[in-house]
Design an enzyme around this catalytic site. Structure first.
Site, mmCIF file in Angstrom:
data_model
loop_
_atom_site.group_PDB
_atom_site.id
_atom_site.type_symbol
_atom_site.label_atom_id
_atom_site.label_comp_id
_atom_site.label_asym_id
_atom_site.label_seq_id
_atom_site.Cartn_x
_atom_site.Cartn_y
_atom_site.Cartn_z
ATOM 1 N N HIS A 78 34.596 0.908 -31.307
ATOM 2 C CA HIS A 78 33.289 1.254 -30.429
ATOM 3 C C HIS A 78 33.216 -0.472 -30.383
ATOM 4 O O HIS A 78 33.480 -1.586 -30.616
ATOM 5 C CB HIS A 78 32.041 1.696 -30.365
ATOM 6 C CG HIS A 78 30.687 1.666 -29.989
ATOM 7 N ND1 HIS A 78 31.233 2.292 -28.699
ATOM 8 C CD2 HIS A 78 29.450 0.782 -29.857
ATOM 9 C CE1 HIS A 78 29.530 2.511 -27.831
ATOM 10 N NE2 HIS A 78 29.115 1.207 -28.450
ATOM 11 N N CYS B 266 33.014 2.905 -23.163
ATOM 12 C CA CYS B 266 32.345 1.400 -24.474
ATOM 13 C C CYS B 266 33.355 0.314 -23.637
ATOM 14 O O CYS B 266 32.739 -0.839 -23.102
ATOM 15 C CB CYS B 266 32.302 1.453 -25.859
ATOM 16 S SG CYS B 266 33.754 1.739 -25.826
ATOM 17 N N HIS C 73 26.105 -1.620 -24.022
ATOM 18 C CA HIS C 73 27.383 -1.140 -24.207
ATOM 19 C C HIS C 73 26.570 0.342 -23.661
ATOM 20 O O HIS C 73 26.042 0.832 -23.331
ATOM 21 C CB HIS C 73 27.508 -1.112 -25.841
ATOM 22 C CG HIS C 73 26.299 -0.089 -26.533
ATOM 23 N ND1 HIS C 73 26.586 0.670 -27.355
ATOM 24 C CD2 HIS C 73 24.948 -0.052 -26.632
ATOM 25 C CE1 HIS C 73 25.555 0.871 -28.127
ATOM 26 N NE2 HIS C 73 24.423 0.895 -27.551
#
Length: 241
Positions: free
Chosen positions: A194, A149, A206
């Site tokens: 994240h 990520c 993402h």
């Protein structure tokens, strides 16, 4: 040890020690780790500093083939986000060099100067990220072969010459905080360990394990691509530019 990060061709690294054929290094972004010494060329600090200042081009193709007029110890291709030192240009090719002065050519269409204007830059982040839809998730990945990520975020911003830390826990300190009602495309959305780019106020692009790579998901329960885990763990939004 697991992979925690990657280095691209022409990245410069600081070396602090060696053990069993591996070097303990520090990347320019301050991220530490170990790397196989066979993949590293030792250079002087003086020349690497000058080299980094003059790296004014970036690979914008997912992969770019290298052309060399002589047999050199170079990879056959290099990856999106690789920063390069331009020597001269011709109509169809650009000549680049490494910090050890090895010369090679790339096709013009595979590279662009590192520069940006603030006009619509946030939207350009998302346009670039969409080029990598369905690229697999790779822990520690920063390339078109696989992203984690924060690697996706760092690589996309780096393509425009914007430096940001490697890890989510450090990226969340970058830019300025944005209230949820003011989120706009290109802002960074942070969750529990994240991060992704906002698309409007309700969507996110993402790279995630749960999505098996780079995907677009929604934070709206009414949408088919809704991710409840993201909605439940949202922390904050931040604007880099």
């Amino acid at each position: 040890s697991e992979r925690v990060n990657q280095a691209l061709f022409c990245d410069t690294l600081s070396i602090s020690s060696e053990r069993s054929g591996f070097l303990k290094i520090l990347k320019k972004d301050g991220y530490p780790g170990w790397i196989d010494k066979r993949f590293v060329t030792i250079c002087s600090k003086k020349y690497t500093g000058e080299f980094n200042k003059k790296c004014n081009f970036v690979v914008t193709a997912k992969t770019a083939k290298i052309y060399a007029s002589q047999k050199l110890e170079l990879p056959s291709m290099i990856l999106y986000g690789t920063k390069l030192y331009k020597v001269k240009e011709s109509k169809n090719q650009i000549l680049f060099k490494t910090v050890t002065d090895s010369r090679f050519y790339l096709t013009r269409t595979n590279v662009k100067p590192i520069k940006y204007t603030k006009n619509n830059l946030n939207r350009k982040f998302v346009i670039e990220a969409k080029r990598f839809l369905d690229i697999p998730y790779l822990w520690g990945g920063i390339s078109s072969f696989g992203f984690d990520c924060s690697g996706l975020i760092q690589t996309i911003l780096g393509r425009f010459g914007i430096d940001i830390p490697r890890d989510t826990k450090d990226q969340i300190k970058s830019g300025k905080r944005v209230e949820p009602g003011n989120i706009r495309t290109g802002d960074l959305l942070f969750f529990n360990r994240h991060v992704g780019f906002a698309i409007g106020k309700k969507k996110i692009i993402h790279s995630s394990v749960g999505g098996n790579g780079v995907q677009i998901n929604s934070l709206d329960p009414a949408d088919d691509d809704f991710r409840k885990d993201l909605q439940d763990t949202f922390k904050q939004a931040r604007r880099i530019i």
